[in-house]
Design an enzyme around this catalytic site. Structure first.
Site, PDB file in Angstrom:
ATOM      1  N   ASN A 111       0.779  -1.026  -0.033  1.00  0.00           N
ATOM      2  CA  ASN A 111      -0.212  -0.090  -0.095  1.00  0.00           C
ATOM      3  C   ASN A 111       0.959   1.193   0.134  1.00  0.00           C
ATOM      4  O   ASN A 111       2.028   1.184   0.252  1.00  0.00           O
ATOM      5  CB  ASN A 111      -0.931   0.214   1.390  1.00  0.00           C
ATOM      6  CG  ASN A 111      -1.821  -0.979   1.410  1.00  0.00           C
ATOM      7  OD1 ASN A 111      -2.236  -1.531   0.520  1.00  0.00           O
ATOM      8  ND2 ASN A 111      -2.241  -1.591   2.803  1.00  0.00           N
ATOM      9  N   GLU A 171      -4.521  -9.040   3.829  1.00  0.00           N
ATOM     10  CA  GLU A 171      -4.907  -8.046   3.004  1.00  0.00           C
ATOM     11  C   GLU A 171      -5.110  -8.115   1.461  1.00  0.00           C
ATOM     12  O   GLU A 171      -5.185  -7.343   0.748  1.00  0.00           O
ATOM     13  CB  GLU A 171      -3.970  -6.813   3.186  1.00  0.00           C
ATOM     14  CG  GLU A 171      -4.137  -6.221   4.590  1.00  0.00           C
ATOM     15  CD  GLU A 171      -3.299  -5.043   5.073  1.00  0.00           C
ATOM     16  OE1 GLU A 171      -3.478  -3.983   5.613  1.00  0.00           O
ATOM     17  OE2 GLU A 171      -2.088  -4.703   4.161  1.00  0.00           O
ATOM     18  N   THR A 191       1.334 -11.607  20.323  1.00  0.00           N
ATOM     19  CA  THR A 191       1.958 -10.352  20.421  1.00  0.00           C
ATOM     20  C   THR A 191       1.236  -9.388  21.446  1.00  0.00           C
ATOM     21  O   THR A 191      -0.049  -9.410  21.323  1.00  0.00           O
ATOM     22  CB  THR A 191       2.271  -9.441  19.113  1.00  0.00           C
ATOM     23  OG1 THR A 191       1.049  -9.359  18.379  1.00  0.00           O
ATOM     24  CG2 THR A 191       3.138 -10.454  18.040  1.00  0.00           C
ATOM     25  N   ALA A 230       4.197  -3.382  23.997  1.00  0.00           N
ATOM     26  CA  ALA A 230       4.998  -3.190  24.765  1.00  0.00           C
ATOM     27  C   ALA A 230       5.367  -4.273  25.893  1.00  0.00           C
ATOM     28  O   ALA A 230       6.734  -4.228  26.504  1.00  0.00           O
ATOM     29  CB  ALA A 230       4.871  -1.860  25.619  1.00  0.00           C
ATOM     30  N   GLY A 240       4.094  -4.303  14.334  1.00  0.00           N
ATOM     31  CA  GLY A 240       3.614  -5.833  14.481  1.00  0.00           C
ATOM     32  C   GLY A 240       4.096  -6.535  13.100  1.00  0.00           C
ATOM     33  O   GLY A 240       4.580  -7.714  13.261  1.00  0.00           O
ATOM     34  N   ASP A 241       4.339  -5.876  12.119  1.00  0.00           N
ATOM     35  CA  ASP A 241       4.920  -6.190  10.822  1.00  0.00           C
ATOM     36  C   ASP A 241       6.397  -6.313  10.673  1.00  0.00           C
ATOM     37  O   ASP A 241       7.095  -7.414  10.465  1.00  0.00           O
ATOM     38  CB  ASP A 241       4.709  -5.141   9.632  1.00  0.00           C
ATOM     39  CG  ASP A 241       3.224  -5.184   9.251  1.00  0.00           C
ATOM     40  OD1 ASP A 241       2.395  -6.062   9.625  1.00  0.00           O
ATOM     41  OD2 ASP A 241       2.734  -3.931   8.704  1.00  0.00           O
TER      42      ASP A 241
HETATM   43  O1  RIB Z   1       0.615  -2.924   9.586  1.00  0.00           O
HETATM   44  C1  RIB Z   1       0.663  -1.711   9.133  1.00  0.00           C
HETATM   45  C2  RIB Z   1       0.146  -1.557   7.670  1.00  0.00           C
HETATM   46  O2  RIB Z   1      -1.386  -1.838   7.729  1.00  0.00           O
HETATM   47  C3  RIB Z   1       0.387  -0.052   7.212  1.00  0.00           C
HETATM   48  O3  RIB Z   1       1.589  -0.191   6.489  1.00  0.00           O
HETATM   49  C4  RIB Z   1      -0.861  -0.160   6.405  1.00  0.00           C
HETATM   50  O4  RIB Z   1      -0.460  -0.207   5.004  1.00  0.00           O
HETATM   51  C5  RIB Z   1      -1.798  -1.254   6.603  1.00  0.00           C
HETATM   52  O5  RIB Z   1      -1.678  -2.243   5.708  1.00  0.00           O
END
Ligand code: RIB
Length: 296
Positions: free
Chosen positions: A14, A141, A205, A208, A236-237
């Protein structure tokens, strides 16, 4: 030195439109912003970049549209040395996330899937890429049917499947059956209930407060290093991508590595921009030997 792990990410990309503000607006309220920035993001792309920065060899399977964001989205993958040969370009707009970040670093996000919703097919070359990887890493997504097809193919070829079921959606039983490792946010774990019981390795997860693991190797808790939080978007990513890169080291070391990656990602604004590299993670942990790219 052995080869670094091969991670294939099947997921979204995105353009994040990020507004900072002192306080996020209530429904019906208008507030003034303090800043605006555009940063590539998407859970798939963020996790791919995180795995790469942690030392894995990464290939991305996803879709961009044909609009003003397309060149920048392609570029962030190539600049990050994430393989983008299987990134397709489909008619229409790219995925866009509208993000509001407040003074406490908390966010609200609306994702408009665009091209990600048109990631409906996996061709022979995609399937071969999945079959040749150590790990397939997915989120939610893109269409669930595509995730399911990728996971099924991975499992059939001995590729470990890691799923981060976010944003939360109802998953078919046939997808749950294909998952080796689930990475779930503590606020969302209840939504999956008993389905998580059939997944061999489950990681919850807790921001903190670190992360919990349960699986064949027992239960464990890993605290998160303390940092000054600026923006939790993509933390988180960063955790999940780093975990995928370090998974071959076993849950304990992988969790420590991932918690440090997630913590560092929260110290800077912008999802893909804030993802730390292996050197910074090892420095925070004060243990370079934990670096998953260093010995395998
Ligand atoms: O997890 C964060 C992400 O969620 C953002 O970068 C946004 O694009 C959404 O997908």
């Amino acid at each position: 030195m052995k080869q670094p792990p091969k991670v294939v990410v099947l997921g979204s990309i995105n353009m994040d439109l990020v507004c900072t503000t002192e306080q996020r607006p209530e429904p019906g309220e208008t507030v003034l912003g303090t800043g605006f920035t555009m940063v590539p993001g998407g859970k798939g792309a963020n996790q791919a970049i995180a795995a790469r920065r942690s030392g894995a060899v990464v290939e991305f399977l996803g879709a961009v549209g044909r609009d003003l964001f397309t060149p920048r989205l392609r570029q962030v993958l190539t600049d990050s040395e994430v393989g983008a040969a299987r990134l397709r370009s489909v008619p229409g707009s790219s995925g866009v996330a509208t993000i509001v970040v407040d003074n406490g670093g908390e966010n609200s996000i609306i994702v408009t899937p665009g091209a990600n919703a048109r990631m409906t097919e996996l061709d022979e070359a995609d399937l071969a890429t999945i079959a040749g990887a150590d790990i397939l890493l997915c989120q939610l997504e893109i269409p669930i049917e595509t995730v399911t097809a990728g996971a099924r193919h991975a499992r059939a070829h001995g590729t470990t499947v890691i799923l981060n079921p976010s944003p939360v959606r109802e998953l078919p039983a046939e997808l749950w059956r294909e998952i080796d490792v689930a990475v779930v946010n503590s606020g969302e774990a209840d939504r999956f209930d008993a389905a998580l019981d059939q997944v061999p390795h489950v990681i919850i997860t807790r921001g903190a407060d670190g992360a919990d693991y349960r699986g064949p190797d027992g239960d464990l808790h890993c605290p998160s290093p303390k940092v000054r939080v600026v923006d939790t978007t993509g933390a988180g990513d960063a955790f999940t991508g780093a975990l995928a890169a370090a998974w071959h080291r076993g849950p304990e070391q992988a969790l420590a590595w991932a918690c440090a990656a997630g913590a560092l990602a929260a110290t800077e604004l912008g999802a893909s921009k804030s993802i730390p590299d292996a050197g910074s993670i090892a420095e925070l942990l004060d243990d370079p030997a934990l670096n998953p790219g260093s010995d395998r």
